[in-house]
Write a protein that holds these residues in place. Sequence first.
Motif, mmCIF file in Angstrom:
data_model
loop_
_atom_site.group_PDB
_atom_site.id
_atom_site.type_symbol
_atom_site.label_atom_id
_atom_site.label_comp_id
_atom_site.label_asym_id
_atom_site.label_seq_id
_atom_site.Cartn_x
_atom_site.Cartn_y
_atom_site.Cartn_z
ATOM 1 N N UNK A 51 -18.065 20.559 -4.077
ATOM 2 C CA UNK A 51 -19.316 21.085 -3.281
ATOM 3 C C UNK A 51 -19.596 19.972 -2.158
ATOM 4 N N UNK A 52 -19.458 18.727 -2.601
ATOM 5 C CA UNK A 52 -19.879 17.603 -1.703
ATOM 6 C C UNK A 52 -19.143 16.383 -2.274
ATOM 7 N N UNK A 53 -19.083 15.195 -1.567
ATOM 8 C CA UNK A 53 -18.678 14.088 -1.919
ATOM 9 C C UNK A 53 -19.158 13.502 -3.350
ATOM 10 N N UNK A 54 -18.450 13.456 -4.332
ATOM 11 C CA UNK A 54 -19.135 13.230 -5.910
ATOM 12 C C UNK A 54 -19.771 14.456 -6.422
ATOM 13 N N UNK A 55 -19.674 15.482 -5.930
ATOM 14 C CA UNK A 55 -20.413 16.583 -6.627
ATOM 15 C C UNK A 55 -19.558 17.960 -6.519
ATOM 16 N N UNK A 56 -19.447 18.593 -7.857
ATOM 17 C CA UNK A 56 -18.560 19.702 -8.206
ATOM 18 C C UNK A 56 -19.489 20.739 -8.840
ATOM 19 N N UNK A 57 -19.007 21.989 -8.810
ATOM 20 C CA UNK A 57 -19.700 23.159 -9.543
ATOM 21 C C UNK A 57 -18.687 23.237 -10.704
ATOM 22 N N UNK A 58 -19.357 23.574 -11.943
ATOM 23 C CA UNK A 58 -18.454 23.820 -13.294
ATOM 24 C C UNK A 58 -19.473 24.532 -13.917
ATOM 25 N N UNK A 59 -18.874 25.723 -14.612
ATOM 26 C CA UNK A 59 -19.614 26.593 -15.507
ATOM 27 C C UNK A 59 -21.070 27.018 -14.998
ATOM 28 N N UNK A 60 -21.007 27.329 -13.431
ATOM 29 C CA UNK A 60 -22.188 27.801 -12.827
ATOM 30 C C UNK A 60 -23.524 26.702 -12.849
ATOM 31 N N UNK A 61 -23.114 25.515 -12.990
ATOM 32 C CA UNK A 61 -23.977 24.455 -12.753
ATOM 33 C C UNK A 61 -23.245 23.270 -11.753
ATOM 34 N N UNK A 62 -24.325 22.486 -11.305
ATOM 35 C CA UNK A 62 -23.776 21.311 -10.198
ATOM 36 C C UNK A 62 -23.532 20.186 -11.039
ATOM 37 N N UNK A 63 -22.642 19.330 -11.408
ATOM 38 C CA UNK A 63 -22.242 18.314 -12.065
ATOM 39 C C UNK A 63 -21.709 17.374 -11.159
ATOM 40 N N UNK A 64 -21.666 16.035 -11.845
ATOM 41 C CA UNK A 64 -21.114 14.803 -10.931
ATOM 42 C C UNK A 64 -19.460 15.006 -11.132
ATOM 43 N N UNK A 65 -18.941 14.808 -10.029
ATOM 44 C CA UNK A 65 -17.451 14.695 -10.119
ATOM 45 C C UNK A 65 -17.019 13.164 -10.995
ATOM 46 N N UNK A 66 -15.685 13.406 -11.624
ATOM 47 C CA UNK A 66 -15.318 12.505 -12.438
ATOM 48 C C UNK A 66 -15.148 11.130 -11.825
ATOM 49 N N UNK A 67 -15.072 11.186 -10.461
ATOM 50 C CA UNK A 67 -14.958 9.809 -9.860
ATOM 51 C C UNK A 67 -16.268 9.405 -9.273
ATOM 52 N N UNK A 68 -17.285 10.017 -9.583
ATOM 53 C CA UNK A 68 -18.824 9.986 -9.012
ATOM 54 C C UNK A 68 -19.228 8.520 -9.483
ATOM 55 N N UNK A 69 -19.897 7.678 -9.016
ATOM 56 C CA UNK A 69 -20.672 6.412 -9.276
ATOM 57 C C UNK A 69 -21.797 6.335 -8.858
#
Length: 819
Positions: free
Chosen positions: A319-337
């Motif tokens: 969705x954006x840098x460090x941000x992804x959608x998973x299971x209908x929610x917005x979660x942090x990307x694995x690489x987000x710090x």
Amino acid sequence: MTSTDTRVEAEDSGPSGYAAARLRLLQEGARSGPPRRAALAELTDDWLAGLFTAGSQGLRGVSLVAVGGYGRGELSPRSDLDLLLLHDGSDSGAVATLADRVWYPVWDLGLDLDHSVRTPVEARKTAADDLKVQLGLLDARHIAGDLGLTAGLRTAVLADWRNQAPKRLPELQELCAERAERQGELQYLLEPDLKEARGGLRDATALRAVAASWLADAPREGLTDARRRLLDVRDALHLATGRATDRLALQEQDQVAAELGLLDADTLLRQVYEAARVVSYASDVTWREVGRVLRSRAVRPRLRAMLGGGKPVAERSPLAEGVVEQDGEVVLARAARPERDPVLPLRAAAAAAQADLPLSLHAVRRMAAAARPLPTPWPAEAREQLVTLLGSGRPTIEVWEALEAEGLITRLLPDWERVRCRPQRNAVHIWTVDRHLIETAVRASELTRRVGRPDLLLVAALLHDIGKGWPGDHSVAGEIIARDVAARIGFDRVDVTVLATLVRHHLLLVDTATRRDLEDPATVRSVAEAVGSQGTLELLHALTEADALATGPAAWSSWRGSLVADLVKRVSAVLSGDAPEEPEAAAPTAEMERLAIEAFRTGGPVLALRAQTESLDTEATSDTDPDDPEPLGVELLIAVPDQPGVLPSVAGVLAMHRLTVRTAELRALDLPDGVEGSVLLLNWRVAAEYGSLPQAARLRADLVRALDGSLDIAARLAERDAAYPRRRGVVAPPARVTVAPAASRLATVIEVRAHDAPGLLHRIGRALERARVRVRSMHVSTLGANAVDAFYVTGAKGEPLPGEEAASVARALEEALRA
């Protein structure tokens, strides 16, 4: 007298002894809250156990069970008693006699009684047919009689509940939603029902039921304390009124506050609102998790069959840098710090609101625990993400509440603490101060097409009542706070002044329009002097409407709107003077001239990429390398021999490469040294939506193909959009295209205000090409999620368009953007 003495007196003296002991317990000033509720339940247990024992001599296979609130030991002073007389069915006549011997003494004391007499089989059957009965039995507690009979029922009821959870939990959720629709939200009501309103005691009980199902669990932080606070208020309400009521009426709030030792009724309501907010947020998170688990259970067997077994991996869409959608929610990307990215909370929130998706509880808590504070002033990206969040419409509310639940809002905006959960004792207002501010931003997001600076409108909407947490005139106090906040989040001095003016005078238009004589020139002049400019007047008009619409149905009407519009028209006439002189274009730099000459010599596009940065204030971010500046994007310079289709081609290529255009300028550049011909020079600031920037060579190669017609950009963009599933997203207001009157002597200025989206400039460029007008220059600005673009266009001979033709071009462009 000790609690043991009280119980002995109740047992020895029968109903009158229980009544006296109960009264003495409720009058004890030293004992309140959970200890008093527990003591009252224990006292009542002992009395009822005595009644049961006296009436059940020689009777076996029967027990007395407390259910519901009494089963939980939550007896308020005027709570009813929820009782079940459980029996094995061997002697129904004797059980009926026993019931009379227990129920009648309760009625004789004037206590409310909710009673039933059932066998375990009957109890389970009734629970299967009636969800409310099943919820009550989940809290069953043994009082007297056959302990094994009670334990067996508890075990069976819990097993039934867990087995039937996939069916019963959606039913429970629907029950909660229907109750919320009827009773409203506890956290905003001036006369709330502590039990039935959303966020009240019934919802807290529903969360216990969900946890008992083992299917999902509520976030527990603060939930126990919130429930205790609501029960304490209900206790004080019962004592103050002498009635079994859950409605916290206005005339009783001062007395209830005094009973609880609070300063005043406002302090009482704020505590109630804070508790309700915790329960409501926990409910939202829990029901979302229930839905996710149920969907997963429904889909998993089919996936396993397709995949040949094994656990499927959840899809993660960026969705954006460090941000992804998973299971209908917005979660942090694995690489987000988050510990190294202070803008991440705002970026994640903006992405969630734009996609109309909830922020994951885990993501919010991780950011709250790890994210460093933003420097002062905020970097440009943080300011842009805040504006995007505020401009996202209704989804902003849920995302904002998620941030607030974990303390991120007051960390970003410390002044928010004074308005958080603050009640408004005004019949016109239907929200607390903080929710009203967010509602105003939501309403303002619908009006962004009416103003040239939607970012200032949205921030002013967020701050216009920020002074209500301080003594005195909230507009005066708010002006001071707004100046500080605006400077802290990175607006320049001119914008800070505009925002302060908007906050100071946010009531000026509606107050003047409805309370002053608009025919009096002095009235109009005074408003014009306060506002100062046409741009500020435009913003103030939109803010006035958004504020009124967010206040409540009584605050705005067509009559009020017409009065305000009349005033604005008169003030605008006072503020307008001679048209400003056409500004001279800035002289081209040496690099621009070099690119232009090379483009003319080669006959094709030439481009250069140059990173733009700004330094962070490292005082609040000690682990940040001061020599590592924050990237603002990349300056993209493109020189192209003057020809048709340049604007849509360049814009389309950038959209294909997922580059966001933050600012853009286009102008024709005459070649030096008497060389005939001209070159179009585009000076844009771009940034990657996520990931890294493409190579300059790839951009140039695609641009060459786009200009010669061998690359079908529209088809490529459509193909990419079709490859991704449609999200609900934000329903943005439609684009608005207008002709700016007398804005330029040399060209016709067409203004476009639209929701920023990939390919927007490409669509605008194509529409202008079809209209056979020439773009002399353009000035593009992306403010949050809003694009505010001005295109200086001429006819084929380089003259401004006639009035009718300009209006026709504007209409065609608007239709193209709405298609």
